[in-house]
Design an enzyme around this catalytic site. Sequence first.
Site, PDB file in Angstrom:
ATOM      1  N   GLU A 146      19.425 -25.468 -47.118  1.00  0.00           N
ATOM      2  CA  GLU A 146      20.640 -25.768 -46.327  1.00  0.00           C
ATOM      3  C   GLU A 146      20.788 -27.263 -46.071  1.00  0.00           C
ATOM      4  O   GLU A 146      21.083 -27.694 -44.949  1.00  0.00           O
ATOM      5  CB  GLU A 146      20.623 -24.993 -45.002  1.00  0.00           C
ATOM      6  CG  GLU A 146      20.711 -23.498 -45.193  1.00  0.00           C
ATOM      7  CD  GLU A 146      20.811 -22.700 -43.894  1.00  0.00           C
ATOM      8  OE1 GLU A 146      20.818 -23.299 -42.796  1.00  0.00           O
ATOM      9  OE2 GLU A 146      20.873 -21.455 -43.986  1.00  0.00           O
TER      10      GLU A 146
ATOM     11  N   GLU B  24      19.046 -16.083 -48.478  1.00  0.00           N
ATOM     12  CA  GLU B  24      18.963 -15.603 -47.093  1.00  0.00           C
ATOM     13  C   GLU B  24      20.235 -14.817 -46.821  1.00  0.00           C
ATOM     14  O   GLU B  24      21.333 -15.356 -47.015  1.00  0.00           O
ATOM     15  CB  GLU B  24      18.889 -16.764 -46.091  1.00  0.00           C
ATOM     16  CG  GLU B  24      17.594 -17.543 -46.143  1.00  0.00           C
ATOM     17  CD  GLU B  24      17.528 -18.630 -45.065  1.00  0.00           C
ATOM     18  OE1 GLU B  24      18.152 -18.480 -43.991  1.00  0.00           O
ATOM     19  OE2 GLU B  24      16.854 -19.641 -45.317  1.00  0.00           O
TER      20      GLU B  24
HETATM   21  O1  AHR Z   1      16.558 -17.410 -41.128  1.00  0.00           O
HETATM   22  C1  AHR Z   1      16.706 -18.264 -40.028  1.00  0.00           C
HETATM   23  C2  AHR Z   1      17.268 -19.621 -40.418  1.00  0.00           C
HETATM   24  O2  AHR Z   1      18.563 -19.422 -40.917  1.00  0.00           O
HETATM   25  C3  AHR Z   1      16.579 -20.336 -41.550  1.00  0.00           C
HETATM   26  O3  AHR Z   1      15.510 -21.102 -41.102  1.00  0.00           O
HETATM   27  C4  AHR Z   1      17.662 -21.231 -42.078  1.00  0.00           C
HETATM   28  O4  AHR Z   1      17.507 -21.503 -43.445  1.00  0.00           O
HETATM   29  C5  AHR Z   1      18.933 -20.477 -41.774  1.00  0.00           C
HETATM   30  O5  AHR Z   1      19.869 -21.255 -41.157  1.00  0.00           O
END
Ligand code: AHR
Length: 476
Positions: A168, A292
């Site tokens: 990110e 994610e």
């Molecule tokens: O999964 C929690 C957080 O969400 C992670 O650290 C980040 O990559 C995302 O914003």
Amino acid sequence: MEVTIQGSNGRICEAVYGQFIEHILTCIEGGVYDPESPFADSDGVRTDVCRMAQEMAPPVLRFPGGTVMCQYHWEDAVGPQETRIRRKNLIWGGELDPSFGTAEFVQFCRKIGAEPMICVNMASGTPEEAGNWVEYCNGTGNSYYANLRRSHGFAEPFGVKYWCIGNESYAEPDIGVHHDVNLYIRDAMEFIKFMKLTDRSIRTVVVGCGQPEWDEPVLKALHAVTDYFSLHHYSAENHKGLYGPFEGERQLIDMLEQTAKRLDAYPEKVTDFSPWYRFPPRAGKIQIALDEWNIWNFAADETYGLLERYCWRDAVWTASVLNDILNQPAVGIANLAQMVNVIAPVVAEKEGAWYQTIAYPFLLYRREMLGERLQLNWEPLWLDGGEAGKLEALNLCAVRGEDGVVRVAAVNRDFEKEHVISLGEGEATMVSLTADSPSAICSREQCCVQRTERAVSCSQIVLRPGSVNLISLKSV
Ligand code: AHR
């Protein structure tokens, strides 16, 4: 309602059933790894959690972050425990316990049958440090870091294939300067050079965000040297009631479609890559790594709302998103974030671990929804999602497995009404998951998810309100 199969569109990548663990609250420390727990094995891994991870069997597991990657120096967490370096966890609070480092992560992956996916520190780390990490993991020669791994008791290389180049990086509040896309491009290229020169066989994942201002320049500059393009997605209820998270699902589908189009602009084969890079360009089409995804109702408190208790509605959302992922041929990897305790399907309490609602669709699909991707056609049935807008009552996807069996995953997101579909003639078996109410939640004492299995006639398949169904057609 008539549902027909229109044709097929490639194969499902098994890696879409991946997961993620981070040094965040009690995901690793106190979740996966807890030497003080009566459930711990001789490596300090909780056997109850490990058994559940084996059952979910993610083919890929991502580590060590997430955002914590910004401060993670891998050399802090290798070798003898007594010489490891403990630091303050600047991102999630508490301390960054170095006991569960690279070797422990890879061993955990081996126990559960997952390919390790490592995310390197682009914020406070260097390209050389990342290259050294690749050498420590994969080196086979007589070089310093390969020998360091051997001196730590690991004669065989770890063979880590997937490497994320930052996390990110577009997020301005996170540590590091890479939210400036030009700086990300400049530095990602240097990281990739060091890492691919160390091991030319690794697969790299560059950071995407679903916005053209970021994604287009990143792809233009880095398309020849990346195998995957990372996207993250979290839906939330956003005070929009029962159907709130489904608004996020629509945004996710849109982001996947836009990205698939963007990736299509790049040819499968790179032909003009300078030999002076001294490593080969990517081989094959760039794929999306949705590395994610989940529901996360962010809260501005010290746990950031990360200790989610998921209800049955959230499980119906999970099944819908699994369908969306399976229906999108551009997705090569997808990681349910995260695995334990923190926005997770598994909760590890002192007395024992248990599954939240969202684990059940994942478990239902994991071994069955694989093979050839089939395209379905049906007339949409619209549902009033209140403040979340209108949404399709049904979300369907289908595969033909290695065994020739056609399997249809049918999610009825209508919590009020049943819907009836027809898949033609013949017989099928149907496994259905439901709960008494969309707000039902599981606990260690009680699972709220009801599972039934029954024979059905394909011409008249009743999908109960708010249900997740896996229909296996008898092969003819
Ligand atoms: O999964 C929690 C957080 O969400 C992670 O650290 C980040 O990559 C995302 O914003």
